[in-house]
Design a protein around this motif. Structure first.
Motif, short mmCIF file in Angstrom:
data_model
loop_
_atom_site.label_atom_id
_atom_site.label_comp_id
_atom_site.label_asym_id
_atom_site.label_seq_id
_atom_site.Cartn_x
_atom_site.Cartn_y
_atom_site.Cartn_z
N PRO A 1 6.40 108.13 101.64
CA PRO A 1 6.13 106.93 100.84
C PRO A 1 6.46 105.68 101.66
O PRO A 1 7.35 105.70 102.52
CB PRO A 1 7.07 107.07 99.65
CG PRO A 1 8.10 108.07 100.06
CD PRO A 1 7.51 108.92 101.13
N TYR A 2 5.74 104.62 101.41
CA TYR A 2 5.99 103.37 102.13
C TYR A 2 7.38 102.84 101.76
O TYR A 2 7.80 102.93 100.61
CB TYR A 2 4.92 102.34 101.79
CG TYR A 2 3.59 102.59 102.48
CD1 TYR A 2 3.38 103.69 103.31
CD2 TYR A 2 2.54 101.72 102.29
CE1 TYR A 2 2.17 103.89 103.93
CE2 TYR A 2 1.31 101.91 102.90
CZ TYR A 2 1.14 103.01 103.73
OH TYR A 2 -0.07 103.20 104.34
N ALA A 3 8.04 102.27 102.76
CA ALA A 3 9.38 101.74 102.60
C ALA A 3 9.54 100.57 103.56
O ALA A 3 8.70 100.34 104.42
CB ALA A 3 10.40 102.84 102.90
N PRO A 4 10.63 99.81 103.44
CA PRO A 4 10.86 98.73 104.39
C PRO A 4 11.02 99.28 105.81
O PRO A 4 11.68 100.29 106.03
CB PRO A 4 12.16 98.10 103.90
CG PRO A 4 12.27 98.49 102.46
CD PRO A 4 11.62 99.85 102.38
N VAL A 5 10.38 98.60 106.76
CA VAL A 5 10.45 98.99 108.17
C VAL A 5 10.86 97.74 108.96
O VAL A 5 10.14 96.74 108.97
CB VAL A 5 9.09 99.51 108.70
CG1 VAL A 5 9.18 99.86 110.18
CG2 VAL A 5 8.62 100.69 107.88
N ASP A 6 12.00 97.81 109.61
CA ASP A 6 12.47 96.72 110.46
C ASP A 6 11.73 96.82 111.80
O ASP A 6 11.96 97.75 112.57
CB ASP A 6 13.98 96.82 110.65
CG ASP A 6 14.57 95.67 111.43
OD1 ASP A 6 13.90 95.17 112.38
OD2 ASP A 6 15.70 95.27 111.12
N LEU A 7 10.85 95.87 112.06
CA LEU A 7 10.06 95.93 113.30
C LEU A 7 10.92 95.78 114.55
O LEU A 7 10.57 96.31 115.60
CB LEU A 7 8.95 94.88 113.27
CG LEU A 7 7.79 95.14 112.32
CD1 LEU A 7 6.73 94.04 112.46
CD2 LEU A 7 7.17 96.50 112.56
N GLN A 8 12.04 95.06 114.45
CA GLN A 8 12.94 94.93 115.60
C GLN A 8 13.50 96.31 115.97
O GLN A 8 13.53 96.69 117.13
CB GLN A 8 14.07 93.95 115.29
CG GLN A 8 14.72 93.33 116.50
CD GLN A 8 13.84 92.25 117.14
OE1 GLN A 8 13.40 91.33 116.48
NE2 GLN A 8 13.58 92.38 118.41
N GLU A 9 13.92 97.08 114.96
CA GLU A 9 14.43 98.43 115.19
C GLU A 9 13.31 99.35 115.67
O GLU A 9 13.52 100.19 116.55
CB GLU A 9 15.04 99.00 113.91
CG GLU A 9 16.35 98.34 113.51
CD GLU A 9 16.87 98.86 112.17
OE1 GLU A 9 16.31 99.84 111.63
OE2 GLU A 9 17.83 98.25 111.67
N ALA A 10 12.12 99.21 115.10
CA ALA A 10 10.99 100.04 115.52
C ALA A 10 10.64 99.78 116.99
O ALA A 10 10.40 100.72 117.75
CB ALA A 10 9.78 99.78 114.63
N LEU A 11 10.66 98.51 117.41
CA LEU A 11 10.38 98.19 118.81
C LEU A 11 11.46 98.74 119.73
O LEU A 11 11.15 99.27 120.81
CB LEU A 11 10.23 96.68 119.00
CG LEU A 11 9.92 96.22 120.42
CD1 LEU A 11 8.57 96.81 120.91
CD2 LEU A 11 9.90 94.70 120.51
N ALA A 12 12.72 98.69 119.30
CA ALA A 12 13.81 99.26 120.11
C ALA A 12 13.62 100.76 120.28
O ALA A 12 13.83 101.32 121.36
CB ALA A 12 15.16 98.95 119.46
#
Length: 180
Positions: free
Chosen positions: A25-36
């Motif tokens: 299911p869709y949830a909040p995604v921190d793009l800074q953490e995803a890029l790391a």
């Protein structure tokens, strides 16, 4: 070599086909953490190429974290692959009314504008496997993921002047993932 190429192709086709069957299911995604996370996954390529990856402040978006990381990883990997020396990659986001516009800019070889639509189609390659490795599915996967998240992906580029990919994603709805 042929068997290894076929295995990569099968794996990429599976990844492409799974985009439409969202298991999470869709949830909040921190793009800074995803890029790391992407930078850790690409650490060897980053080190070997001497790449510098920078970013502005990146927001929290709403979606499937694994798929959003896949988009960032495919675009970052392409930036590293298609830059002959000293890759420079910058990732930033701009706030729109109800969306975030995420941009990934590189200093690579660039793309002729005539090929902008073609690069997002499955199995469409602009170069031979001898010039640049890959199956020609990576950008098609990016497009499919972004569209599944209700967004669109575009490219701006000129040969010899690098490339900027942009995609938009919805903001985190307060009722779903944010606090008041």
């Amino acid at each position: 070599d042929g068997a290894a190429r076929l295995q990569r192709l099968i794996n990429d086709l599976l990844a492409y086909s799974r985009v439409g069957t969202r298991a999470k299911p869709y949830a909040p995604v921190d793009l800074q953490e995803a890029l790391a996370s992407v930078q850790r996954a690409c650490a060897v390529a980053i080190e070997e190429s001497g790449a510098v990856i920078t970013s502005g402040d990146l927001p929290v978006v709403f979606g499937d974290r694994t798929q959003i990381e896949q988009v960032l990883q495919n675009l970052t990997s392409n930036a590293l692959k298609f830059c002959p020396e000293h890759p420079q990659v910058h990732v930033w986001a701009e706030e729109l009314q109800d969306r975030w516009l995420v941009s990934i800019k590189d200093n690579g070889i660039g793309i002729e504008p005539a090929y902008f639509d073609r690069i997002f189609a499955i199995f469409q390659r602009l170069h031979t496997r001898e010039e640049y490795p890959g199956t020609g599915i990576g950008l098609a996967i990016c497009k499919r993921i972004v569209e599944a998240h209700g967004g669109a992906i575009t490219v701006q580029s000129s040969p010899g002047e690098g490339t900027t990919f942009r995609f938009d994603l919805p903001k985190v709805p307060l009722a779903e993932g944010g606090s008041e």
